[in-house]
Design an enzyme around this catalytic site. Structure first.
Site, PDB file in Angstrom:
ATOM      1  N   LYS A  89       0.803  -1.124  -0.068  1.00  0.00           N
ATOM      2  CA  LYS A  89       0.039   0.024   0.094  1.00  0.00           C
ATOM      3  C   LYS A  89       1.056   1.238  -0.117  1.00  0.00           C
ATOM      4  O   LYS A  89       1.385   1.674   1.130  1.00  0.00           O
ATOM      5  CB  LYS A  89      -0.745   0.058   1.052  1.00  0.00           C
ATOM      6  CG  LYS A  89      -2.070   1.112   0.953  1.00  0.00           C
ATOM      7  CD  LYS A  89      -2.661   1.722   2.181  1.00  0.00           C
ATOM      8  CE  LYS A  89      -1.623   2.788   2.738  1.00  0.00           C
ATOM      9  NZ  LYS A  89      -1.609   3.914   1.866  1.00  0.00           N
TER      10      LYS A  89
ATOM     11  N   CYS B  95      13.852  10.192   7.623  1.00  0.00           N
ATOM     12  CA  CYS B  95      13.798   9.730   9.058  1.00  0.00           C
ATOM     13  C   CYS B  95      15.394   9.573   9.588  1.00  0.00           C
ATOM     14  O   CYS B  95      15.459   9.462  10.820  1.00  0.00           O
ATOM     15  CB  CYS B  95      13.300   8.463   9.121  1.00  0.00           C
ATOM     16  SG  CYS B  95      14.110   6.800   8.443  1.00  0.00           S
TER      17      CYS B  95
HETATM   18  P1  NAD Z   1       2.212   8.697   7.758  1.00  0.00           P
HETATM   19  O1  NAD Z   1       2.135   8.358   9.031  1.00  0.00           O
HETATM   20  O2  NAD Z   1       1.448  10.232   7.736  1.00  0.00           O
HETATM   21  O3  NAD Z   1       1.566   7.996   6.742  1.00  0.00           O
HETATM   22  C1  NAD Z   1       2.309   6.734   6.521  1.00  0.00           C
HETATM   23  C2  NAD Z   1       1.247   5.698   5.676  1.00  0.00           C
HETATM   24  O4  NAD Z   1       0.345   5.502   6.926  1.00  0.00           O
HETATM   25  C3  NAD Z   1       0.630   6.247   4.481  1.00  0.00           C
HETATM   26  O5  NAD Z   1       0.673   4.937   3.780  1.00  0.00           O
HETATM   27  C4  NAD Z   1      -0.732   6.464   4.906  1.00  0.00           C
HETATM   28  O6  NAD Z   1      -1.551   6.163   3.962  1.00  0.00           O
HETATM   29  C5  NAD Z   1      -1.051   5.446   6.164  1.00  0.00           C
HETATM   30  N1  NAD Z   1      -2.030   6.175   7.280  1.00  0.00           N
HETATM   31  C6  NAD Z   1      -2.037   7.461   7.590  1.00  0.00           C
HETATM   32  N2  NAD Z   1      -3.008   7.510   8.558  1.00  0.00           N
HETATM   33  C7  NAD Z   1      -3.637   6.128   8.828  1.00  0.00           C
HETATM   34  C8  NAD Z   1      -4.481   5.738   9.673  1.00  0.00           C
HETATM   35  N3  NAD Z   1      -5.059   6.310  10.349  1.00  0.00           N
HETATM   36  N4  NAD Z   1      -4.686   4.330   9.539  1.00  0.00           N
HETATM   37  C9  NAD Z   1      -4.118   3.685   8.578  1.00  0.00           C
HETATM   38  N5  NAD Z   1      -3.207   4.000   7.877  1.00  0.00           N
HETATM   39  C10 NAD Z   1      -2.784   5.200   7.886  1.00  0.00           C
HETATM   40  O7  NAD Z   1       3.593   9.347   7.273  1.00  0.00           O
HETATM   41  P2  NAD Z   1       4.081  10.190   6.109  1.00  0.00           P
HETATM   42  O8  NAD Z   1       3.905  11.433   6.607  1.00  0.00           O
HETATM   43  O9  NAD Z   1       3.870   9.471   5.038  1.00  0.00           O
HETATM   44  O10 NAD Z   1       5.808   9.940   6.275  1.00  0.00           O
HETATM   45  C11 NAD Z   1       6.513  10.648   7.122  1.00  0.00           C
HETATM   46  C12 NAD Z   1       7.159  10.139   8.263  1.00  0.00           C
HETATM   47  O11 NAD Z   1       7.743   8.715   8.136  1.00  0.00           O
HETATM   48  C13 NAD Z   1       8.028  10.875   9.354  1.00  0.00           C
HETATM   49  O12 NAD Z   1       7.778  10.776  10.548  1.00  0.00           O
HETATM   50  C14 NAD Z   1       9.254   9.953   9.166  1.00  0.00           C
HETATM   51  O13 NAD Z   1      10.342   9.966  10.171  1.00  0.00           O
HETATM   52  C15 NAD Z   1       8.535   8.341   9.011  1.00  0.00           C
HETATM   53  N6  NAD Z   1       9.695   7.522   8.145  1.00  0.00           N
HETATM   54  C16 NAD Z   1      10.273   6.514   9.129  1.00  0.00           C
HETATM   55  C17 NAD Z   1      11.365   5.897   8.502  1.00  0.00           C
HETATM   56  C18 NAD Z   1      11.981   5.001   9.373  1.00  0.00           C
HETATM   57  O14 NAD Z   1      12.496   3.781   8.829  1.00  0.00           O
HETATM   58  N7  NAD Z   1      11.997   4.983  10.511  1.00  0.00           N
HETATM   59  C19 NAD Z   1      11.542   5.840   7.166  1.00  0.00           C
HETATM   60  C20 NAD Z   1      10.858   6.824   6.401  1.00  0.00           C
HETATM   61  C21 NAD Z   1       9.971   7.600   6.987  1.00  0.00           C
END
Ligand code: NAD
Length: 489
Positions: A180, A288
């Site tokens: 997804k 991240c």
């Molecule tokens: P996000 O949490 O907004 O979304 C991530 C995913 O979750 C998306 O696919 C989204 O559709 C889904 N999602 C959002 N709300 C949801 C819900 N209520 N229920 C189910 N699914 C839901 O994150 P983002 O803004 O896309 O990404 C940025 C974040 O990702 C930053 O905090 C970054 O640090 C983190 N990140 C972490 C790593 C790591 O390895 N730790 C790597 C890359 C990014």
């Protein structure tokens, strides 16, 4: 380049080896953040569509797990080669939907391909082990078996690479899979799946469903899925980790971060500063593993501050598709507004702006979501800009007296994804790696990004679960150790 073939279409799901139009009523615009043009639309697929993908993956699992491992990895090799053949086009699509500079997209796709390459080692990574004569004439062995249907939920910042932290390992080990993508940036995965489709992976082995919470909830609630790999914000990750527990799913959750970079007085500044610049401004700070706070220790502070501001001024900001541009826009208007609000907050809380990236105008791209390099001085550890993930090109500098104070500040933060120290002292470096609670430690390295054979680690609020993405950890996550004890009469 076939990019235009995707333009302003509602992207399709890929289920059971077929492209399927979603019946979703709601779509979300996919916007090129440098131009603010709508380049595609993402359907918010329904639970019913999510369940169709699960059905397909479940049916495919029966045959896929009996497919010899070398046959399975031959597909991964072909996908790897096909990605290589379409490398530049994939990088361009990535920059168009996400905004990062083209060289950064090239870096991301190099890593994507490396993940596939690493997963082709599954025959040795998935080997079990055995012991003869645990009692007279009785042998014991462990066989590592695939489990069924897994899925990942991906973030917006690495739309090309992140799913490959997981699915090549899952599929290589004999599972079937559903990706997804982030609804903000679906096109990189769409293009990857078009390429994968041509390679002819058996139907249902790898599927893709676009959407948001409804799709993810359907995956978690289904009795026919085994586990989830989530990468995104800690807020959403915690919610889903809890739900995964409720539904007895395996889960690995990689969350947000605030990474502290510590510069000791004995650091080689000439080589440290470029590493810091890349760390804070790479991917426009939307990483991240990005630098989150710069801790300048003792006498390092004055010269470092000056050098950072000077180097920040030279970063070329612009449309990522133009060669030579080092920093693109923020990936969305929402992301830009978030960064701007943190800059406001920093000022309100009394930090001092040494370099202000607000209001930057890029010729021909006046509607892009640009914020230039920004440097804050006189930052205190309890300020929002020192505590929270800004996800933008902002360097908050904190002056600390010694390593102990630096580590105290690092440990007071909720996150533990990465941390780096710059020093010429072996004992300081050793102390740092020993004491600092973060999953990825850099020693004179700004972005400690593990390559495909190593786990993508993380601690505290940056990671929930135990087995990480990539490498051997991924293989363990996607398999069960079955113990077999035998005696033959
Ligand atoms: P996000 O949490 O907004 O979304 C991530 C995913 O979750 C998306 O696919 C989204 O559709 C889904 N999602 C959002 N709300 C949801 C819900 N209520 N229920 C189910 N699914 C839901 O994150 P983002 O803004 O896309 O990404 C940025 C974040 O990702 C930053 O905090 C970054 O640090 C983190 N990140 C972490 C790593 C790591 O390895 N730790 C790597 C890359 C990014």
């Amino acid at each position: 380049m076939e990019v235009s073939a995707l333009a302003v279409d509602v992207v399709k799901n890929y289920i059971n080896g077929r492209w399927v139009e979603s019946k979703a009523k709601e779509t979300r615009d996919v916007i090129n953040p440098a131009t603010s043009e709508v380049i595609a639309k993402t359907p918010m697929s329904t639970a019913e569509e999510a369940n169709k993908a699960i059905e397909a993956a479940k049916a495919a699992f029966r045959r896929w797990r009996t497919t010899p491992v070398f046959t399975r990895i031959r597909y991964l090799n072909r996908i790897r080669d096909a990605f290589e053949d379409n490398y530049e086009e994939l990088c361009k699509i990535l920059t168009m939907e996400q905004g990062k500079a083209i060289d950064e997209s090239r870096g991301e796709y190099r890593r994507t391909i490396e993940n596939l390459e690493c997963a082709t080692s599954i025959p040795s990574l998935q080997m079990g082990y055995n012991t003869e004569d645990i009692a007279a004439g009785i042998d014991e062995m462990v066989i590592k078996q695939p489990l069924g249907v897994f899925f990942c939920v991906a973030p917006f910042n690495f739309p090309g690479m992140v799913p490959t932290w997981f699915w090549p390992f899952a599929v290589g080990a004999g599972n079937t899979y559903i990706v997804k993508p982030s609804e903000q940036v679906p096109m990189s995965q769409v293009r990857q799946f078009e390429i994968i489709d041509k390679v002819g992976l058996p139907k249902g082995v790898l599927n893709m469903v676009h959407g948001d919470a409804e799709v993810v909830n359907a995956f978690l609630e289904s009795p026919d899925t085994i586990g989830m790999s989530f990468v995104g914000s800690t807020r959403v990750g915690k919610l889903l980790y809890k739900k995964a527990g409720e539904y007895s799913k395996r889960a690995q959750v990689q969350g947000g971060a605030k990474n502290f970079l510590t510069v000791m007085p004995d650091a080689d500044l000439e080589r440290t500063v470029p590493a810091l610049i890349t760390s804070f401004y790479g991917c426009t700070g939307q990483r991240c593993l990005a630098g989150g706070v710069l801790l300048a220790v003792g006498d390092a502070y004055e010269p470092l501050k000056e050098a950072i501001v000077e180097a920040s001024r030279t970063v070329s900001v612009g449309y990522g598709l133009e060669e030579g541009v080092q920093m693109g826009p923020l990936a969305s208007k929402q992301g830009m507004d978030r960064v701007l609000s943190y800059i406001e907050k920093g000022l309100e809380e009394g930090a001092e702006l040494l370099l202000d990236g607000r209001g930057i105008k890029i010729k021909d791209y006046e509607n892009g979501y640009f914020v230039g390099p920004t440097v804050f001085d006189k930052v205190k550890p309890d300020m929002a800009i020192a505590q929270e993930e800004i996800f933008g090109p902002v360097i908050p500098i904190i002056h600390v007296k010694d390593l102990d104070e630096a580590i105290e500040i690092i440990h007071a933060n909720r996150y533990g994804n990465a941390s780096s120290v710059f020093t010429s002292s072996g004992s300081v470096a050793r102390e740092y790696q020993y004491r600092v609670r973060a999953g990825n430690i850099g020693i004179n390295i700004g972005i400690a990004a593990p390559i495909a054979t190593f786990p993508f680690s993380g601690m505290k609020d940056s990671f929930m679960g135990d087995l990480h993405g990539q490498g051997k950890d991924a293989v363990d996550f996607f398999t069960e150790n079955k113990v077999v004890i035998t005696r033959w009469f």
